[in-house]
Each structure stands twice: as C-alpha cells, then as structure tokens.
Design a protein around this motif. Structure first.
Motif, mmCIF file in Angstrom:
data_model
loop_
_atom_site.group_PDB
_atom_site.id
_atom_site.type_symbol
_atom_site.label_atom_id
_atom_site.label_comp_id
_atom_site.label_asym_id
_atom_site.label_seq_id
_atom_site.Cartn_x
_atom_site.Cartn_y
_atom_site.Cartn_z
ATOM 1 N N LYS A 197 87.991 125.989 93.901
ATOM 2 C CA LYS A 197 87.329 124.710 93.647
ATOM 3 C C LYS A 197 85.810 124.880 93.637
ATOM 4 O O LYS A 197 85.119 124.328 92.780
ATOM 5 C CB LYS A 197 87.745 123.691 94.711
ATOM 6 C CG LYS A 197 87.178 122.315 94.488
ATOM 7 C CD LYS A 197 87.638 121.336 95.545
ATOM 8 C CE LYS A 197 86.976 119.985 95.333
ATOM 9 N NZ LYS A 197 87.308 119.038 96.395
ATOM 10 N N ALA A 198 85.303 125.666 94.595
ATOM 11 C CA ALA A 198 83.855 125.914 94.655
ATOM 12 C C ALA A 198 83.388 126.644 93.397
ATOM 13 O O ALA A 198 82.338 126.315 92.832
ATOM 14 C CB ALA A 198 83.508 126.715 95.901
ATOM 15 N N CYS A 199 84.168 127.616 92.948
ATOM 16 C CA CYS A 199 83.821 128.356 91.718
ATOM 17 C C CYS A 199 83.795 127.419 90.516
ATOM 18 O O CYS A 199 82.890 127.498 89.675
ATOM 19 C CB CYS A 199 84.811 129.493 91.477
ATOM 20 S SG CYS A 199 84.632 130.855 92.626
ATOM 21 N N ASP A 200 84.790 126.533 90.415
ATOM 22 C CA ASP A 200 84.832 125.574 89.310
ATOM 23 C C ASP A 200 83.608 124.669 89.320
ATOM 24 O O ASP A 200 83.016 124.393 88.267
ATOM 25 C CB ASP A 200 86.110 124.725 89.380
ATOM 26 C CG ASP A 200 87.360 125.512 89.045
ATOM 27 O OD1 ASP A 200 87.243 126.603 88.433
ATOM 28 O OD2 ASP A 200 88.464 125.043 89.410
ATOM 29 N N GLU A 201 83.231 124.206 90.509
ATOM 30 C CA GLU A 201 82.069 123.328 90.609
ATOM 31 C C GLU A 201 80.789 124.052 90.195
ATOM 32 O O GLU A 201 79.917 123.460 89.560
ATOM 33 C CB GLU A 201 81.940 122.768 92.024
ATOM 34 C CG GLU A 201 82.985 121.719 92.343
ATOM 35 C CD GLU A 201 82.838 121.121 93.725
ATOM 36 O OE1 GLU A 201 81.758 121.268 94.336
ATOM 37 O OE2 GLU A 201 83.807 120.503 94.189
ATOM 38 N N ILE A 202 80.691 125.322 90.552
ATOM 39 C CA ILE A 202 79.506 126.098 90.164
ATOM 40 C C ILE A 202 79.463 126.276 88.655
ATOM 41 O O ILE A 202 78.432 126.065 88.011
ATOM 42 C CB ILE A 202 79.493 127.465 90.877
ATOM 43 C CG1 ILE A 202 79.177 127.273 92.358
ATOM 44 C CG2 ILE A 202 78.497 128.423 90.239
ATOM 45 C CD1 ILE A 202 79.355 128.509 93.198
ATOM 46 N N VAL A 203 80.594 126.635 88.067
ATOM 47 C CA VAL A 203 80.655 126.878 86.617
ATOM 48 C C VAL A 203 80.378 125.598 85.843
ATOM 49 O O VAL A 203 79.716 125.621 84.798
ATOM 50 C CB VAL A 203 82.034 127.474 86.233
ATOM 51 C CG1 VAL A 203 82.247 127.470 84.749
ATOM 52 C CG2 VAL A 203 82.165 128.882 86.793
ATOM 53 N N GLU A 204 80.831 124.455 86.340
ATOM 54 C CA GLU A 204 80.685 123.186 85.630
ATOM 55 C C GLU A 204 79.390 122.448 85.962
ATOM 56 O O GLU A 204 79.139 121.381 85.418
ATOM 57 C CB GLU A 204 81.883 122.288 85.945
ATOM 58 C CG GLU A 204 83.188 122.857 85.426
ATOM 59 C CD GLU A 204 84.413 122.105 85.931
ATOM 60 O OE1 GLU A 204 84.240 121.090 86.649
ATOM 61 O OE2 GLU A 204 85.525 122.540 85.624
ATOM 62 N N SER A 205 78.547 123.014 86.818
ATOM 63 C CA SER A 205 77.335 122.326 87.261
ATOM 64 C C SER A 205 76.265 122.324 86.164
ATOM 65 O O SER A 205 75.757 123.373 85.760
ATOM 66 C CB SER A 205 76.779 123.003 88.511
ATOM 67 O OG SER A 205 75.517 122.465 88.831
#
Length: 144
Positions: A74-82
């Motif tokens: 989830k943290a990785c997804d948030e970073i990629v989508e930021s």
C-alpha cells in the motif's frame, strides 16, 4: 511458550551420557531425570521439538508477515501514485540539470537513487540548507 521452555530444559549430551550409564532404579528418579529418560528414547528429539514448535507458530507468522507485506504494498502504491512526489522529483531533476550545466555534463532524463542521496547531502551557500530541503520548503510554501 511451553515448548520454548521445554527446549531450555533439554538435557545436554553430557547429561544424556550419564543417564544412559546410570544404574539407579527408575522409581527413585526425580521428574527431570524421568523427562531426560523419555527424551533419550527418541532420536533427534531436539530437532523434532523445534519442528513441532515451528508448525504451531507457522500460521501466526504467515499472518503477521502478510499484514506487513500488505502495508508495504500500500505504501509503495501511494508513493508511485503521488502527484506531489512526481512534481518534486521533476523540480529536483531541473535543479540537478542546472547544477550540472556549468560542469559541461549532459542533461539527465531521470534521477537515480545515488543522485537523490547527493542532493540530500549537497549544502547550499549557507552551509546548512540542502538542495532537497530547499525544494521541499519551496514546494510547501507555494502549496505545490
């Protein structure tokens, strides 16, 4: 927990030797000696106990690890989508290209982790502010 305690109570090889050579009647032995005698009957008892303990704890460890991995994903997804991070990295790339222009280096098309680390340690003229600190504070003050 009880199995961990049993592991601590396992007899040492020296204790096992003494017990095998002992000629005392079983009725006069204490509980720990009786436990040692029962352990002697099974080859590789410590390994069997460790395997049993592992199988009992396996599901709990899988669940715990699964939760951690889901949180990481989830943290990785948030970073990629930021969008903010994307904007900040674009600005950082532009600043890096400006800094490299004077040294005759070619324009970079992206940022490596190594260059990101360098911008976090490269100090400004005041000797305190880093490039990345300046970019972040500018982005915050401009609400970008």
């Amino acid at each position: 927990e009880k199995l961990s305690n049993k592991e601590l109570l396992l007899p040492t090889p020296e204790e096992l030797k003494r017990l095998k050579n002992c000629s005392i009647p079983i009725a006069s032995l204490g509980q720990s000696e009786l436990f040692f005698l029962s352990v002697i009957k099974y080859d590789r008892f410590p390994q069997m106990l460790a395997a049993f303990k592992y199988t009992l704890q396996f599901r709990e460890q899988v669940d715990s690890l699964s939760k951690s991995l889901q949180l990481f994903a989830k943290a990785c997804d948030e970073i990629v989508e930021s969008d903010r991070l994307t904007s900040l990295l674009k600005r950082l790339l532009a600043v890096g290209n400006l800094m490299n222009e004077s040294s005759g280096k070619l324009k970079a098309s992206g940022i490596t982790l190594d260059s990101l680390i360098k911008t976090a340690t490269k100090k400004g003229s005041d000797g305190k502010t880093t490039v990345i600190n300046h970019l972040v504070s500018t982005a915050i003050s401009n609400n970008l």
